[in-house]
Design a protein around this motif. Structure first.
Motif, PDB file in Angstrom:
ATOM      1  N   THR A  40       0.855  -1.188   0.000  1.00  0.00           N
ATOM      2  CA  THR A  40       0.000   0.000   0.000  1.00  0.00           C
ATOM      3  C   THR A  40       0.892   1.240   0.000  1.00  0.00           C
ATOM      4  O   THR A  40       2.117   1.128   0.158  1.00  0.00           O
ATOM      5  CB  THR A  40      -0.907   0.055   1.247  1.00  0.00           C
ATOM      6  N   GLN A  41       0.258   2.400  -0.088  1.00  0.00           N
ATOM      7  CA  GLN A  41       1.025   3.658  -0.068  1.00  0.00           C
ATOM      8  C   GLN A  41       1.873   3.756   1.192  1.00  0.00           C
ATOM      9  O   GLN A  41       2.938   4.374   1.176  1.00  0.00           O
ATOM     10  CB  GLN A  41       0.081   4.867  -0.154  1.00  0.00           C
ATOM     11  N   ARG A  42       1.401   3.165   2.295  1.00  0.00           N
ATOM     12  CA  ARG A  42       2.164   3.225   3.557  1.00  0.00           C
ATOM     13  C   ARG A  42       3.538   2.565   3.424  1.00  0.00           C
ATOM     14  O   ARG A  42       4.493   2.923   4.097  1.00  0.00           O
ATOM     15  CB  ARG A  42       1.376   2.537   4.685  1.00  0.00           C
ATOM     16  N   ASP A  43       3.621   1.575   2.526  1.00  0.00           N
ATOM     17  CA  ASP A  43       4.886   0.842   2.359  1.00  0.00           C
ATOM     18  C   ASP A  43       5.851   1.548   1.409  1.00  0.00           C
ATOM     19  O   ASP A  43       7.009   1.154   1.293  1.00  0.00           O
ATOM     20  CB  ASP A  43       4.595  -0.565   1.801  1.00  0.00           C
ATOM     21  N   VAL A  44       5.361   2.565   0.697  1.00  0.00           N
ATOM     22  CA  VAL A  44       6.182   3.240  -0.317  1.00  0.00           C
ATOM     23  C   VAL A  44       6.860   4.447   0.308  1.00  0.00           C
ATOM     24  O   VAL A  44       6.218   5.260   0.969  1.00  0.00           O
ATOM     25  CB  VAL A  44       5.299   3.682  -1.516  1.00  0.00           C
ATOM     26  N   ASP A  45       8.181   4.572   0.100  1.00  0.00           N
ATOM     27  CA  ASP A  45       8.930   5.670   0.733  1.00  0.00           C
ATOM     28  C   ASP A  45       8.765   6.989  -0.005  1.00  0.00           C
ATOM     29  O   ASP A  45       8.778   8.047   0.608  1.00  0.00           O
ATOM     30  CB  ASP A  45      10.426   5.319   0.796  1.00  0.00           C
ATOM     31  N   ILE A  46       8.666   6.942  -1.324  1.00  0.00           N
ATOM     32  CA  ILE A  46       8.622   8.187  -2.095  1.00  0.00           C
ATOM     33  C   ILE A  46       8.085   7.887  -3.492  1.00  0.00           C
ATOM     34  O   ILE A  46       8.238   6.768  -3.996  1.00  0.00           O
ATOM     35  CB  ILE A  46      10.035   8.833  -2.168  1.00  0.00           C
ATOM     36  N   SER A  47       7.453   8.889  -4.105  1.00  0.00           N
ATOM     37  CA  SER A  47       7.001   8.707  -5.494  1.00  0.00           C
ATOM     38  C   SER A  47       7.856   9.557  -6.422  1.00  0.00           C
ATOM     39  O   SER A  47       8.308  10.641  -6.047  1.00  0.00           O
ATOM     40  CB  SER A  47       5.531   9.118  -5.636  1.00  0.00           C
ATOM     41  N   VAL A  48       8.081   9.046  -7.616  1.00  0.00           N
ATOM     42  CA  VAL A  48       8.736   9.819  -8.680  1.00  0.00           C
ATOM     43  C   VAL A  48       7.691   9.963  -9.784  1.00  0.00           C
ATOM     44  O   VAL A  48       7.220   8.964 -10.337  1.00  0.00           O
ATOM     45  CB  VAL A  48       9.983   9.096  -9.218  1.00  0.00           C
ATOM     46  N   VAL A  49       7.299  11.200 -10.046  1.00  0.00           N
ATOM     47  CA  VAL A  49       6.209  11.450 -10.994  1.00  0.00           C
ATOM     48  C   VAL A  49       6.790  12.005 -12.299  1.00  0.00           C
ATOM     49  O   VAL A  49       7.421  13.062 -12.305  1.00  0.00           O
ATOM     50  CB  VAL A  49       5.188  12.455 -10.402  1.00  0.00           C
ATOM     51  N   GLY A  50       6.581  11.277 -13.381  1.00  0.00           N
ATOM     52  CA  GLY A  50       7.055  11.718 -14.695  1.00  0.00           C
ATOM     53  C   GLY A  50       5.923  12.369 -15.466  1.00  0.00           C
ATOM     54  O   GLY A  50       4.846  11.781 -15.621  1.00  0.00           O
ATOM     55  N   ASN A  51       6.147  13.595 -15.903  1.00  0.00           N
ATOM     56  CA  ASN A  51       5.133  14.298 -16.692  1.00  0.00           C
ATOM     57  C   ASN A  51       5.841  15.360 -17.519  1.00  0.00           C
ATOM     58  O   ASN A  51       6.672  16.090 -17.009  1.00  0.00           O
ATOM     59  CB  ASN A  51       4.088  14.946 -15.765  1.00  0.00           C
ATOM     60  N   VAL A  52       5.505  15.408 -18.801  1.00  0.00           N
ATOM     61  CA  VAL A  52       6.167  16.373 -19.687  1.00  0.00           C
ATOM     62  C   VAL A  52       5.475  17.723 -19.619  1.00  0.00           C
ATOM     63  O   VAL A  52       6.123  18.768 -19.683  1.00  0.00           O
ATOM     64  CB  VAL A  52       6.200  15.832 -21.137  1.00  0.00           C
ATOM     65  N   GLY A  53       4.176  17.708 -19.479  1.00  0.00           N
ATOM     66  CA  GLY A  53       3.421  18.963 -19.431  1.00  0.00           C
ATOM     67  C   GLY A  53       2.947  19.387 -20.804  1.00  0.00           C
ATOM     68  O   GLY A  53       2.967  20.574 -21.146  1.00  0.00           O
ATOM     69  N   THR A  54       2.491  18.424 -21.583  1.00  0.00           N
ATOM     70  CA  THR A  54       2.100  18.713 -22.969  1.00  0.00           C
ATOM     71  C   THR A  54       0.869  19.602 -23.077  1.00  0.00           C
ATOM     72  O   THR A  54       0.600  20.143 -24.135  1.00  0.00           O
ATOM     73  CB  THR A  54       1.820  17.403 -23.723  1.00  0.00           C
ATOM     74  N   ARG A  55       0.110  19.732 -21.973  1.00  0.00           N
ATOM     75  CA  ARG A  55      -1.064  20.603 -22.056  1.00  0.00           C
ATOM     76  C   ARG A  55      -0.656  22.065 -22.027  1.00  0.00           C
ATOM     77  O   ARG A  55      -1.442  22.948 -22.343  1.00  0.00           O
ATOM     78  CB  ARG A  55      -2.026  20.306 -20.901  1.00  0.00           C
TER      79      ARG A  55
END
Ligand SMILES: CC(=O)SCCNC(=O)CCNC(=O)[C@H](O)C(C)(C)COP(=O)(O)OP(=O)(O)OC[C@H]1O[C@@H](n2cnc3c(N)ncnc32)[C@H](O)[C@@H]1OP(=O)(O)O
Length: 387
Positions: A40-55
């Motif tokens: 679950t999210q509780r077990d995850v230390d950190i997120s890496v979010v990839g987004n170019v921003g094409t909008r």
């Protein structure tokens, strides 16, 4: 450095996803990946979010995504590297764990491209080249850039429009078998050849589409693999990356992408394998010529022999190396920030032998490769996976 495994993967349906916001879209892949890993999210230390921003208007996409997917108060890191963003997110997550800074990392790529028109999406929001010297002065769009490579390859090696069309036929065939693909219909060589010219010799059916989509991977240390009792971890055996000048005027050879050759060399060396060991691959077929050149730059064949490889059907499952048997960018779709992680999604399923019939590559060595490129080839990431 510690070993790092992919323990869970998720991917949304790619295509026109006006039914969801960007955050809701990201959750589709994250939910699947968390459930797949059994964490679950509780077990995850950190997120890496990839987004170019094409909008073109979402300047800080990672924060709302991170919060919506339930990661607050942890994370996020946002990464952007144009069309190669997905594998860059994976690489950042890999390094966090390999260096001992984290035990479990979520890498998620998400892109909403279809809300705006194509020029806005690629030339304004998702511009991957050099604004002044490519787009502004010369008007070089992505299809035009790859058309330069196609004509050079044709002139030097006798590559034809039919060879390129065969890549589209293969990738649409596999897209027709993939319920998460943007395009789930087959095409014929004749249909590709007769399709509307975009930048000759590249036609509509030689091009990847403008897609919305998301993909995610949960990465874990060896300790975490044991802790969460993962029975089929897929190990990241080697990552390679390289850069070339984005200025097309300064490139010397238009039949090869130097960044891909260097990135592949680095990845093979780290993984301790040869190109011939790769059994299943997802390569960056933003345009059909790019897949043919990738066969050569990744070392699957010698320079100039890419057209022969596709003409002989050797990149279908059961051939020399199965390439893009999820439909590739061409048919599965190309939501920029998600694309590289969408490759990891497919290859993890392949290495775990979770596909069936013609969608499963036959494996002996259990070695897979993902290849993710930015712009007209200035940045290339190559990841070797091993079960
Ligand atoms: C390193 C890199 O990755 S660089 C690559 C980055 N990505 C790109 O450059 C995207 C390349 N593709 C494109 O720019 C666009 O898809 C184009 C120019 C090929 C076509 O865009 P448009 O001309 O705006 O097409 P439009 O969106 O109006 O669609 C017209 C029709 O063609 C279809 N279509 C659009 N693109 C594609 C495609 N690539 N393949 C097959 N069909 C397509 C649409 O579904 C639509 O079908 P319909 O009439 O049945 O609804």
């Amino acid at each position: 450095m510690r070993r790092v495994a992919v323990i869970g993967v998720g991917q949304s349906l790619y295509g026109v996803r006006s039914d969801v916001t960007m955050q809701e879209l990201a959750w589709e892949a994250v939910k699947e990946a968390l459930e797949d890993a059994g964490v679950t999210q509780r077990d995850v230390d950190i997120s890496v979010v990839g987004n170019v921003g094409t909008r073109g208007y979402e300047l800080m996409p990672a924060q709302p995504v991170n919060d919506y997917i339930g990661m607050t108060p942890k994370g996020p890191i946002r990464v952007e590297m144009a069309c190669a963003t997905g594998l860059v997110a994976l690489t950042v997550g890999y390094n966090l764990i390999a260096s001992g800074s984290a035990e479990v990392v979520l890498a998620v790529g998400v892109e909403k491209m279809t809300e705006v028109d194509t020029p806005t999406s690629l030339a304004v929001g998702g511009r991957a080249g050099n604004y002044l010297w490519e787009f502004h002065f010369y008007g070089t769009t992505m299809p035009a850039g790859y058309a330069l490579y196609a004509t050079a390859h044709m002139a030097k090696f006798g590559t034809t429009e039919e060879h390129m069309a065969l890549v589209a036929v293969k990738n649409h065939y596999y897209g027709s078998l993939n319920p998460k693909a943007h395009f789930q219909h087959t095409v014929t060589v004749e249909e590709v050849l007769k399709s509307r010219p975009i930048a000759w010799p590249i036609k509509l059916l030689d091009s990847s589409p403008i897609s919305d989509g998301t993909a995610a991977a949960i990465l874990a240390s060896e300790d975490a693999v044991r802790k969460y009792k993962i029975d089929t971890p897929v190990w990241i055996a080697g990552i390679g990356y390289a850069n070339d000048t984005p200025l097309l005027t300064r490139r010397k050879d238009y039949t090869t992408f130097q960044a891909t050759r260097l990135a592949a060399e680095m990845a093979y060396k780290k993984a301790g394998i040869e190109p011939r060991d790769v059994e299943v691959a997802n390569v960056h077929d933003a345009f059909t010529i790019a897949e043919i050149i990738a066969y050569e730059d990744l070392g699957f064949v010698k320079k100039g022999e890419g057209p022969k490889l596709i003409a002989e059907g050797q990149t279908y499952a059961g051939g020399k190396v199965a390439v893009n048997i999820d439909g590739g960018l061409k048919a599965k779709g190309h939501p920029l920030g998600a694309t590289g992680l969408g490759m990891i999604y497919e290859l993890t399923k392949q290495l775990r032998e979770e596909r069936s019939g013609p969608r499963q590559a036959p494996l002996k060595k259990y070695i897979a490769l993902a290849h993710n490129v930015a712009g007209v080839g200035p940045v290339s990431y190559v990841v070797v996976l091993r079960r």
